[in-house]
Write an enzyme that holds these catalytic residues in place. Structure first.
Site, PDB file in Angstrom:
ATOM      1  N   GLY A 245     108.619 -75.634   6.561  1.00  0.00           N
ATOM      2  CA  GLY A 245     109.547 -74.516   6.636  1.00  0.00           C
ATOM      3  C   GLY A 245     110.674 -74.604   5.623  1.00  0.00           C
ATOM      4  O   GLY A 245     110.837 -75.596   4.902  1.00  0.00           O
ATOM      5  N   HIS A 246     111.484 -73.571   5.601  1.00  0.00           N
ATOM      6  CA  HIS A 246     112.558 -73.486   4.611  1.00  0.00           C
ATOM      7  C   HIS A 246     113.646 -74.540   4.855  1.00  0.00           C
ATOM      8  O   HIS A 246     113.930 -74.942   5.968  1.00  0.00           O
ATOM      9  CB  HIS A 246     113.166 -72.076   4.556  1.00  0.00           C
ATOM     10  CG  HIS A 246     113.726 -71.574   5.856  1.00  0.00           C
ATOM     11  ND1 HIS A 246     114.110 -70.270   6.032  1.00  0.00           N
ATOM     12  CD2 HIS A 246     113.958 -72.189   7.029  1.00  0.00           C
ATOM     13  CE1 HIS A 246     114.582 -70.107   7.255  1.00  0.00           C
ATOM     14  NE2 HIS A 246     114.491 -71.262   7.874  1.00  0.00           N
ATOM     15  N   ASN A 247     114.215 -75.003   3.748  1.00  0.00           N
ATOM     16  CA  ASN A 247     115.316 -75.978   3.745  1.00  0.00           C
ATOM     17  C   ASN A 247     114.935 -77.339   4.320  1.00  0.00           C
ATOM     18  O   ASN A 247     115.810 -78.117   4.709  1.00  0.00           O
ATOM     19  CB  ASN A 247     116.531 -75.426   4.486  1.00  0.00           C
ATOM     20  CG  ASN A 247     117.204 -74.300   3.732  1.00  0.00           C
ATOM     21  OD1 ASN A 247     116.951 -73.119   3.995  1.00  0.00           O
ATOM     22  ND2 ASN A 247     118.050 -74.639   2.763  1.00  0.00           N
ATOM     23  N   SER A 265     114.696 -76.555   8.155  1.00  0.00           N
ATOM     24  CA  SER A 265     115.844 -77.474   8.121  1.00  0.00           C
ATOM     25  C   SER A 265     115.563 -78.817   8.780  1.00  0.00           C
ATOM     26  O   SER A 265     116.473 -79.479   9.282  1.00  0.00           O
ATOM     27  CB  SER A 265     117.077 -76.821   8.760  1.00  0.00           C
ATOM     28  OG  SER A 265     117.448 -75.650   8.060  1.00  0.00           O
TER      29      SER A 265
END
Length: 357
Positions: A245-247, A265
């Site tokens: 996923g993002h970050n 995250s």
């Protein structure tokens, strides 16, 4: 190639390679120990495969230095090394034929945008698309039907299999391998819930950065950050069908097996081992050298390095196994509890005068 040649080859990587048997035996290629025939080289790294030594038809076996093999030396030849598994990996590389993903140069059907910086000895296959402002390093190979959107940076010696897609501004290091269907830099899953039950898309303005010597398996996706970077550090190995996923940040030399889902995250430390079908909730951290068993569900952070996690919700191996034992005994415990309740009830009703409270 004979056994002696392979001994010299392995001595590049190991301090001592012992030879037991005939060094002049011809070797034609590697094989599994159960299926090997004359001329094949195979190995024994796991004790359960030692039973095949007496029956294998291979000509050469790579074994550990401690393994007793003299009783078989009249029929087989052995190379003794510290780590048979790694030694066999080098043997596989020695015999492996190079893959041809694209012919040298730029295929006539490829589309290359403006202001593209191209290194030397680059190969770009048919119908590949290279966007404006991309940078491609020396000896990079881009197979047919790959797409690099605008501003992608691709390091030296990278290998992109067919149908890889890198969204805009993705940064990829040196000697990175991306297998078919990989998507790097798609939008992260970011939507703001509204009072009426609808959602507003959150612009995903960040990028993805992938370090040197990373390998990403087929149909894996690594989302771009909302802001900043999603990072996969050098040496990480990610299996097929993994979602990052993002970050997120994946530490160096961490390995992640198939069908694992890493929510946004999440920070995974260096040299971790993540089993298949693991699920991770967002915004948590795993310390360096953490091992996670298959199908575990990570719902909180584990910040002490070197822990082994298992189960759902994931706990340390010792605690989770203890709970599993209790669960397996629930039926017996239930039966015993019912017996005690019945006995207690009989005392209360005066049905068993030999017992008293």
């Amino acid at each position: 190639m004979n056994v002696f040649d392979l001994q010299i080859f392995l001595q590049q990587f190991f301090d001592h390679v012992g030879l037991v048997g005939d060094g002049d035996v011809a070797i034609t290629g590697p094989a599994r120990i159960e299926q090997a025939s004359k001329g094949n080289v195979t190995f024994v790294a796991n004790e359960k495969y030692s039973k095949y030594i007496s029956t294998t038809k291979a000509s050469l076996l790579i074994v550990s230095r401690q393994m007793p093999v003299d009783q078989y030396s009249d029929r087989l030849t052995f190379l003794k090394v510290k780590d048979p598994y790694t030694a066999f990996v080098f043997i596989l590389k020695k015999f492996a034929a190079p893959r041809r993903l694209a012919s040298p140069g730029i295929a006539p059907t490829a589309v290359v945008g403006s202001n593209v910086s191209m290194g030397s000895n680059v190969s770009i296959g048919d119908y590949a698309v290279i966007g404006d402002g991309c940078t491609i390093g020396d000896n990079a190979i881009i197979a047919p039907h790959c797409v690099l959107m605008d501003g992608v940076s691709l390091g030296d010696g990278c290998m992109l299999f067919p149908h890889v897609v890198c969204y805009d501004a993705v940064r990829i290091g040196n000697r990175v391998t991306l297998h078919s269907g990989v998507v790097i830099g798609a939008d992260g899953f970011g939507f703001a819930p509204q009072s009426d039950g609808s959602y507003i898309k959150i612009p995903q303005m960040g990028i993805v950065e992938i370090g040197d010597d990373v390998e990403v398996g087929a149909n894996t996706t690594i989302d771009r950050a909302t802001m900043g970077s999603t990072v996969v550090e050098h040496g990480a190995k990610i299996d097929n069908l993994v979602q990052i996923g993002h970050n997120c940040r994946i530490g160096n030399d961490t390995v992640i097996a198939s069908q694992t889902g890493v929510s946004g995250s999440v920070s995974i430390g260096s040299q971790c081992m993540i089993g298949g079908q693991v699920g991770m909730a967002g915004h948590l951290s795993l310390a360096d050298h953490t091992q996670v068993a298959a199908k575990a569900g990570i719902t909180k952070s584990f910040t002490r390095p070197g822990q082994v996690l298992r189960g759902y919700p994931a706990q340390t191996m010792k605690e989770q196994l203890r709970q599993e034992v209790l669960i397996r005994n629930l039926d017996r415990m239930k039966t015993r509890l019912e017996e005690l309740e019945a006995e207690f009830e009989s005392i209360r009703n005066g049905e068993n005068p030999s017992l008293s409270l």
